[in-house]
Design an enzyme around this catalytic site. Structure first.
Site, PDB file in Angstrom:
ATOM      1  N   GLY A  69       0.874  -1.144  -0.099  1.00 29.55           N
ATOM      2  CA  GLY A  69      -0.061   0.045   0.048  1.00 29.55           C
ATOM      3  C   GLY A  69       0.944   1.278  -0.004  1.00 29.55           C
ATOM      4  O   GLY A  69       0.624   2.301  -0.562  1.00 29.55           O
ATOM      5  N   THR A  70       1.850   1.230   0.606  1.00 26.09           N
ATOM      6  CA  THR A  70       2.828   2.358   0.626  1.00 26.09           C
ATOM      7  C   THR A  70       3.478   2.662  -0.719  1.00 26.09           C
ATOM      8  O   THR A  70       3.670   3.978  -1.159  1.00 26.09           O
ATOM      9  CB  THR A  70       3.987   2.286   1.623  1.00 26.09           C
ATOM     10  OG1 THR A  70       3.592   2.102   3.041  1.00 26.09           O
ATOM     11  CG2 THR A  70       5.307   3.317   1.676  1.00 26.09           C
ATOM     12  N   GLN A 177      -7.805   1.923   5.194  1.00 27.85           N
ATOM     13  CA  GLN A 177      -8.470   1.545   6.238  1.00 27.85           C
ATOM     14  C   GLN A 177     -10.051   0.969   5.975  1.00 27.85           C
ATOM     15  O   GLN A 177     -10.565   0.298   6.761  1.00 27.85           O
ATOM     16  CB  GLN A 177      -8.517   2.398   7.525  1.00 27.85           C
ATOM     17  CG  GLN A 177      -7.095   2.719   8.262  1.00 27.85           C
ATOM     18  CD  GLN A 177      -6.423   1.284   8.837  1.00 27.85           C
ATOM     19  OE1 GLN A 177      -7.721   0.679   9.108  1.00 27.85           O
ATOM     20  NE2 GLN A 177      -5.459   1.151   8.881  1.00 27.85           N
ATOM     21  N   SER A 194      -4.322  -1.284   0.441  1.00 24.03           N
ATOM     22  CA  SER A 194      -3.236  -2.294   1.108  1.00 24.03           C
ATOM     23  C   SER A 194      -4.211  -3.549   1.625  1.00 24.03           C
ATOM     24  O   SER A 194      -4.973  -3.621   2.238  1.00 24.03           O
ATOM     25  CB  SER A 194      -2.320  -1.770   2.059  1.00 24.03           C
ATOM     26  OG  SER A 194      -1.645  -2.797   2.693  1.00 24.03           O
ATOM     27  N   ALA A 195      -3.644  -4.884   1.042  1.00 23.22           N
ATOM     28  CA  ALA A 195      -4.436  -6.015   0.886  1.00 23.22           C
ATOM     29  C   ALA A 195      -4.288  -6.403   2.566  1.00 23.22           C
ATOM     30  O   ALA A 195      -5.446  -6.999   3.091  1.00 23.22           O
ATOM     31  CB  ALA A 195      -3.800  -7.129   0.217  1.00 23.22           C
ATOM     32  N   HIS A 196      -3.139  -6.352   3.229  1.00 23.22           N
ATOM     33  CA  HIS A 196      -3.213  -6.954   4.677  1.00 23.22           C
ATOM     34  C   HIS A 196      -4.040  -6.153   5.754  1.00 23.22           C
ATOM     35  O   HIS A 196      -4.274  -6.462   6.729  1.00 23.22           O
ATOM     36  CB  HIS A 196      -1.832  -6.881   5.148  1.00 23.22           C
ATOM     37  CG  HIS A 196      -0.989  -5.663   5.412  1.00 23.22           C
ATOM     38  ND1 HIS A 196      -1.046  -5.097   6.785  1.00 23.22           N
ATOM     39  CD2 HIS A 196      -0.827  -4.639   4.831  1.00 23.22           C
ATOM     40  CE1 HIS A 196      -0.437  -3.999   6.702  1.00 23.22           C
ATOM     41  NE2 HIS A 196      -0.376  -3.682   5.373  1.00 23.22           N
ATOM     42  N   CYS A 320       5.284   7.727  24.400  1.00 21.98           N
ATOM     43  CA  CYS A 320       5.879   6.854  25.359  1.00 21.98           C
ATOM     44  C   CYS A 320       6.191   5.724  24.493  1.00 21.98           C
ATOM     45  O   CYS A 320       7.179   4.632  24.855  1.00 21.98           O
ATOM     46  CB  CYS A 320       5.235   6.595  26.572  1.00 21.98           C
ATOM     47  SG  CYS A 320       4.344   8.193  27.470  1.00 21.98           S
TER      48      CYS A 320
END
Length: 484
Positions: A69-70, A177, A194-196, A320
């Site tokens: 996807g990136t 998303q 993005s498939a995952h 954090c």
């Protein structure tokens, strides 16, 4: 173990697993070759492209598969900007885009282009009118995610697309998303996914470029995937990605409604079960499976570790938990509390009993982390209601008296939290706010970037007055006036 981080990567869908195993035997050959094995792989690739295009809402010849996807985002932005370089070098993005979009924007700016980041409100959504106003005659491309990856807030894509269409500007939508839940509304020009994120295998991205959009692929020319995605296609993974997308879409309506009910329970319960919690994101216009909340006086890394020990895998945008010690750019853009941030994103099939157990465990986990940090309920409230003991020499631990106040003026305390990380500055502030009279001031000195979000957020949550910040040697001074 309950896996509650589907927004990072969803578990492999059973249909994806089946399709992957089957296509490993049938789709291993080069789909560009004319012999039997190559033709068989080509048939599988073409069928996957048709299925994916149907889910996206575009033509099959408008969609290519990328290695992630990136990569789809980077290729889409670079190709669209290059295709419209004669129009101008202006790029419009929202301030809460995925880092892949913001990294592309930074590279464009470093290369001489200009970028406008459209701000968001406290729910994390852009105002469609403000977004439209950012478009100029020199705007080459605009980008807007369909839904936020950290808060689940759904963006007004249809309104933004209409504004872009009216201005003659292509709109790229990052639908990573949301695509598993349904097609993206509006007259968009480019789309990535993005498939995952929907239960397909990692290593498969989608890039859709509608006909008529000026697009010049960047990098060396390649004959595969219309020249827009170089390299040998991973046919088995692509087949599994398309099959799982079709499968999750078939379940989306019923499963979305069920998961929305579970998330509604979390949203309604965390504030009742755990004191000093802020639930962030739009309560209505949001993805059905995702909720994010932040807990005052909690170290995000410790909280996630303790939840992991308790059997829950969740994510966080707290500084954090980051190697950079800076809060999530999404939370920063929204201006909401970042400390003790927890993102819960439920995968398909999450049982109601798992959510019930999470709500049972959470109060004790948060309470134990607060006690460990010296921020138990009694400790942070210890200073409330006490009058400042001017002239007695009695000072709260962690605070030093400022210069003597002029006659009739309010007392002032300085909390030196330089060198101390989130959530210590806010814990120290909470401990001493009661040691100045109503109208008095506590100044918090901190060099922690998270304090820029967390001190104002604490003031809003506790009903105290935030008066701004100014630089001091070694950090920043945050002024808080006691209101009650």
């Amino acid at each position: 173990m309950s896996y509650f981080d589907a927004a990072s990567s969803a578990p492999l869908h059973p249909v994806a697993r089946q399709a992957l195993q089957a296509s490993l035997d049938e789709g291993w050959a080069d789909p560009a070759r004319l012999y039997r094995e190559g033709r068989r792989a080509r048939l599988l690739l073409d069928a996957a492209r048709e299925a994916a295009a149907d889910a996206v809402g575009c033509r099959p010849d408008e969609l290519v598969f990328t290695s992630s996807g990136t990569r789809a985002v980077h290729s889409g932005i670079a190709g669209a900007l290059s295709g419209r370089r004669r129009v101008g070098g202006h790029l419009v993005v929202s301030s809460v885009e995925h880092s892949s979009v913001l990294h592309s924007a930074a590279a464009h700016e470093a290369g001489g282009g200009s970028v406008t980041e459209v701000p968001v409100g406290r729910t994390g959504a852009v105002d469609a009118g403000v977004y439209a106003a950012a478009l100029t005659p020199g705007t080459a491309l605009a980008c807007l995610q369909s839904a936020n990856h950290e808060t689940g807030t759904v963006q007004p894509v249809a309104e933004a697309a209409a504004a872009c269409r009216g201005a003659g500007v292509p709109l790229l939508v990052d639908a990573a998303q949301s695509l598993g839940w349904g097609p993206v509304d509006g007259d968009w020009s480019l789309l990535t996914a993005s498939a995952h994120k929907w239960g397909g295998p990692a290593g498969v991205g989608l890039l859709a470029v509608r006909k008529g959009v000026r697009f010049v692929p960047q990098g060396p020319a390649d004959e595969r995937e219309s020249g827009r995605a170089a390299g040998f296609e991973n046919v088995p993974a692509i087949v599994a990605a398309a099959a799982s997308l079709r499968a999750v879409r078939a379940e989306a309506a019923a499963e979305g409604a069920r998961l929305r009910g579970l998330v509604d329970r979390i949203r309604a319960s965390v504030g009742e079960l755990v004191p000093d919690v802020e639930v962030v994101g739009d309560p209505v216009r949001r993805l059905p499976h995702l909720v994010t909340f932040s807990c005052l006086y909690v170290d995000g890394e410790t909280l996630l570790h303790e939840l992991d020990v308790a059997g829950f895998s969740v994510s966080s945008g707290s500084s954090c938990t980051s190697s950079t010690l800076t809060p999530s750019h999404v939370l920063r853009a929204m201006g909401v509390l970042s400390e003790g941030n927890v993102r819960v994103s439920l995968p398909l099939g999450t049982a109601e009993a798992e959510v019930d157990r999470f709500l049972e465990v959470l109060p004790g986990v948060v309470g134990s982390v607060r006690e460990r940090l010296g921020a138990g309920t009694g400790q942070v409230a210890a200073g409330r209601g006490r009058e400042a003991e001017a002239g007695t020499g009695a000072e709260p631990e962690g605070a030093t008296a400022a210069e003597p106040a002029a006659p009739g003026s309010a007392a002032e305390l300085v909390v030196d939290a330089l060198g101390k990380r989130c959530p210590v500055p806010v814990i120290e502030l909470a401990k001493v706010i009661g040691d100045v009279p109503v109208g008095g001031v506590v100044t918090v000195l901190s060099d922690d970037e998270a304090a820029r979000l967390d001190v104002p957020a604490w003031c809003e949550m506790r009903g105290q007055g935030y008066e701004g910040a100014h630089p001091v040697d070694g950090g920043t001074a945050f002024r808080v006036r006691r209101v009650s």
